[in-house]
Write a protein that holds these residues in place. Structure first.
Motif, PDB file in Angstrom:
ATOM      1  N   ARG A  88       0.824  -1.209   0.000  1.00  9.76           N
ATOM      2  CA  ARG A  88       0.000   0.000   0.000  1.00  9.76           C
ATOM      3  C   ARG A  88       0.860   1.262   0.000  1.00  9.76           C
ATOM      4  O   ARG A  88       1.832   1.366   0.761  1.00  9.76           O
ATOM      5  CB  ARG A  88      -0.931  -0.022   1.214  1.00  9.76           C
ATOM      6  CG  ARG A  88      -1.880   1.155   1.279  1.00  9.76           C
ATOM      7  CD  ARG A  88      -3.221   0.756   1.794  1.00  9.76           C
ATOM      8  NE  ARG A  88      -4.141   1.877   1.941  1.00  9.76           N
ATOM      9  CZ  ARG A  88      -4.895   2.349   0.948  1.00  9.76           C
ATOM     10  NH1 ARG A  88      -4.834   1.807  -0.273  1.00  9.76           N
ATOM     11  NH2 ARG A  88      -5.721   3.348   1.169  1.00  9.76           N
ATOM     12  N   ASP A 117       0.505  -7.753   4.839  1.00 13.78           N
ATOM     13  CA  ASP A 117      -0.436  -7.365   3.782  1.00 13.78           C
ATOM     14  C   ASP A 117       0.282  -7.352   2.432  1.00 13.78           C
ATOM     15  O   ASP A 117       0.703  -6.306   1.942  1.00 13.78           O
ATOM     16  CB  ASP A 117      -1.019  -5.994   4.098  1.00 13.78           C
ATOM     17  CG  ASP A 117      -2.138  -5.609   3.137  1.00 13.78           C
ATOM     18  OD1 ASP A 117      -2.437  -6.383   2.215  1.00 13.78           O
ATOM     19  OD2 ASP A 117      -2.699  -4.509   3.318  1.00 13.78           O
ATOM     20  N   GLU A 175      -3.303  -4.388  -6.098  1.00 11.37           N
ATOM     21  CA  GLU A 175      -4.461  -4.721  -5.242  1.00 11.37           C
ATOM     22  C   GLU A 175      -4.768  -3.568  -4.300  1.00 11.37           C
ATOM     23  O   GLU A 175      -5.931  -3.274  -4.017  1.00 11.37           O
ATOM     24  CB  GLU A 175      -4.141  -5.979  -4.414  1.00 11.37           C
ATOM     25  CG  GLU A 175      -5.346  -6.525  -3.637  1.00 11.37           C
ATOM     26  CD  GLU A 175      -5.634  -5.804  -2.317  1.00 11.37           C
ATOM     27  OE1 GLU A 175      -6.808  -5.784  -1.919  1.00 11.37           O
ATOM     28  OE2 GLU A 175      -4.711  -5.249  -1.723  1.00 11.37           O
ATOM     29  N   ASP A 176      -3.691  -2.935  -3.776  1.00 11.72           N
ATOM     30  CA  ASP A 176      -3.829  -2.114  -2.570  1.00 11.72           C
ATOM     31  C   ASP A 176      -3.737  -0.624  -2.852  1.00 11.72           C
ATOM     32  O   ASP A 176      -3.300   0.136  -1.984  1.00 11.72           O
ATOM     33  CB  ASP A 176      -2.749  -2.546  -1.553  1.00 11.72           C
ATOM     34  CG  ASP A 176      -3.343  -2.758  -0.176  1.00 11.72           C
ATOM     35  OD1 ASP A 176      -4.492  -2.344   0.035  1.00 11.72           O
ATOM     36  OD2 ASP A 176      -2.649  -3.329   0.687  1.00 11.72           O
ATOM     37  N   TRP A 225      -2.605  -3.439  10.370  1.00 15.10           N
ATOM     38  CA  TRP A 225      -3.071  -3.309   8.976  1.00 15.10           C
ATOM     39  C   TRP A 225      -2.994  -1.852   8.505  1.00 15.10           C
ATOM     40  O   TRP A 225      -3.498  -0.956   9.175  1.00 15.10           O
ATOM     41  CB  TRP A 225      -4.513  -3.811   8.859  1.00 15.10           C
ATOM     42  CG  TRP A 225      -5.091  -3.745   7.490  1.00 15.10           C
ATOM     43  CD1 TRP A 225      -4.720  -4.463   6.395  1.00 15.10           C
ATOM     44  CD2 TRP A 225      -6.191  -2.918   7.069  1.00 15.10           C
ATOM     45  NE1 TRP A 225      -5.505  -4.129   5.310  1.00 15.10           N
ATOM     46  CE2 TRP A 225      -6.409  -3.192   5.701  1.00 15.10           C
ATOM     47  CE3 TRP A 225      -7.001  -1.979   7.726  1.00 15.10           C
ATOM     48  CZ2 TRP A 225      -7.423  -2.547   4.962  1.00 15.10           C
ATOM     49  CZ3 TRP A 225      -7.996  -1.342   6.995  1.00 15.10           C
ATOM     50  CH2 TRP A 225      -8.200  -1.629   5.629  1.00 15.10           C
ATOM     51  N   HIS A 226      -2.337  -1.641   7.379  1.00 17.62           N
ATOM     52  CA  HIS A 226      -2.183  -0.309   6.769  1.00 17.62           C
ATOM     53  C   HIS A 226      -1.557   0.693   7.741  1.00 17.62           C
ATOM     54  O   HIS A 226      -1.922   1.869   7.757  1.00 17.62           O
ATOM     55  CB  HIS A 226      -3.512   0.216   6.200  1.00 17.62           C
ATOM     56  CG  HIS A 226      -3.977  -0.580   5.006  1.00 17.62           C
ATOM     57  ND1 HIS A 226      -5.102  -0.252   4.268  1.00 17.62           N
ATOM     58  CD2 HIS A 226      -3.466  -1.685   4.410  1.00 17.62           C
ATOM     59  CE1 HIS A 226      -5.266  -1.126   3.290  1.00 17.62           C
ATOM     60  NE2 HIS A 226      -4.282  -2.004   3.348  1.00 17.62           N
TER      61      HIS A 226
END
Ligand code: AHN
Ligand code: ZN
Length: 335
Positions: free
Chosen positions: A132, A153, A185-186, A305-306
């Motif tokens: 990301r 991720d 994807e991210d 996450w993120h």
């Protein structure tokens, strides 16, 4: 036959006997222990090595964040293709320009490693390899535009697939297997973005592949997507779209996990719906595909996450082992 194989075989036999008696009870014709069961017993599943998978995760993360249009992304793509080739896969690259939500043109690359490419009966395994561009879920506002290392991720699923590639190169499975490493994807919009957002801004590499598979007319018996499969305390539930499109594959995988004593991680419960790569594979390619992703109903994916903390310290080898050996056993048991 080592001890694990022996135990798996015994539990297969036990399971076969149990399912026979269940079917008998249901009034169906009772099945004898047929040739199919006997064949099951002869399957030797190679040993999934979590140390090896961990190393493949680490090697990806070492490039830096794999954000499309960056040198780290380009270098990691080459590494992944080289790895797959070294394990004996036939590698196909899809180089595609994908417009992101904000108009940025992403120089994306899907990387497909095919084992036994002439076999018509196939299994497709997916993971996304990009990370990301922003840690927009980080609690510290100053870090919310820092790119994410994406150890869990992104790199965790790819690391497991690379280890499965190593095993497939050493010992072919009965079915052909495609390891499909998806890009972009991210790149869904930053949480600060005020404009219109669509689910199609996630999983863009998957949408391309699902509409333009690497081989014309490609099909697979089923697909399995791995996303965030390396976290501490990961608990996998039946994800919503996976249930709608591929519930028999959920059951196949969770049953195998239980046989391998991973029922603690593969929980026999429904989870929420996640807009992830498998949605587009189901929707556009029509391949029944599940998502193994740590997501309970309405909960979070994993603690970091993120955030900027999704680095190697977020990776638990035992989770890699549980997911890796389950998927490996599913692949090698398919006839
Ligand atoms: C949504 O949050 C809508 N989808 C998550 C898909 C994803 C992001 N997988 C990994 N990172
Ligand atoms: Zn993500």
């Amino acid at each position: 036959m080592n001890r694990n194989h022996f135990l798996l075989s015994c539990s297969c036999l036990l399971f076969s006997l149990l399912s026979c008696s269940n079917q008998g009870n249901a009034g169906k014709q009772p099945l004898s222990a047929t040739a199919a069961d006997a064949t099951n017993l002869s399957v030797v599943v190679p040993a999934f090595n979590a140390d090896s998978a961990y190393r493949y995760v680490d090697e990806q993360v070492a490039f830096g964040p794999r954000v499309p249009n960056t040198p780290a992304h380009k270098a990691c793509g080459n590494y992944l293709a080289d790895r797959l080739k070294a394990f004996g896969a036939v590698v196909t690259n899809q180089y595609i320009d994908l417009p992101a939500y904000d108009g940025t043109l992403l120089k994306a690359r899907n990387i497909i490693g095919s084992f036994n490419p002439e076999q018509k009966k196939r299994i497709a395994l997916f993971a996304h390899w990009d990370s990301r561009p922003w840690a927009d879920a980080d609690p510290d506002p100053k870090k919310q535009y820092t790119p994410v290392a994406g150890a869990n991720d992104g790199a965790s699923g790819v690391g497991i697939l690379l280890e499965i590639a190593r095993l497939l190169g050493a010992q072919p499975a009965t079915l052909g297997v495609d390891l499909i490493l998806l890009d972009a994807e991210d790149y869904g919009a930053h949480q600060d973005y005020q404009g219109a957002h669509k689910e199609e801004y996630w999983g863009m590499g998957a949408q391309y592949w699902a509409r333009n598979p690497h081989r014309p007319g490609y099909n697979a018996r089923f697909g399995i997507l791995l996303d965030m499969v390396g976290g501490f305390d990961a608990r996998f539930h039946y994800e919503g779209y996976s249930r709608e499109y591929a519930s028999s594959i959920n059951r196949k995988v969770w049953r195998m996990a239980k046989q391998l004593n991973h029922a603690d991680r593969f929980v026999d419960r429904n989870g929420g719906f996640v807009t992830d790569d498998h949605l587009f594979v189901n929707r556009y390619a029509g391949i029944p595909t599940i998502d193994i992703i740590p997501y309970s109903d309405g909960g979070e994916f994993f603690a970091h996450w993120h955030t900027v903390k999704d680095d190697m310290s977020a990776i638990d080898k035992q989770t890699l082992q549980a997911v890796g050996e389950t998927v490996t056993a599913v692949v090698y048991n398919e006839k």
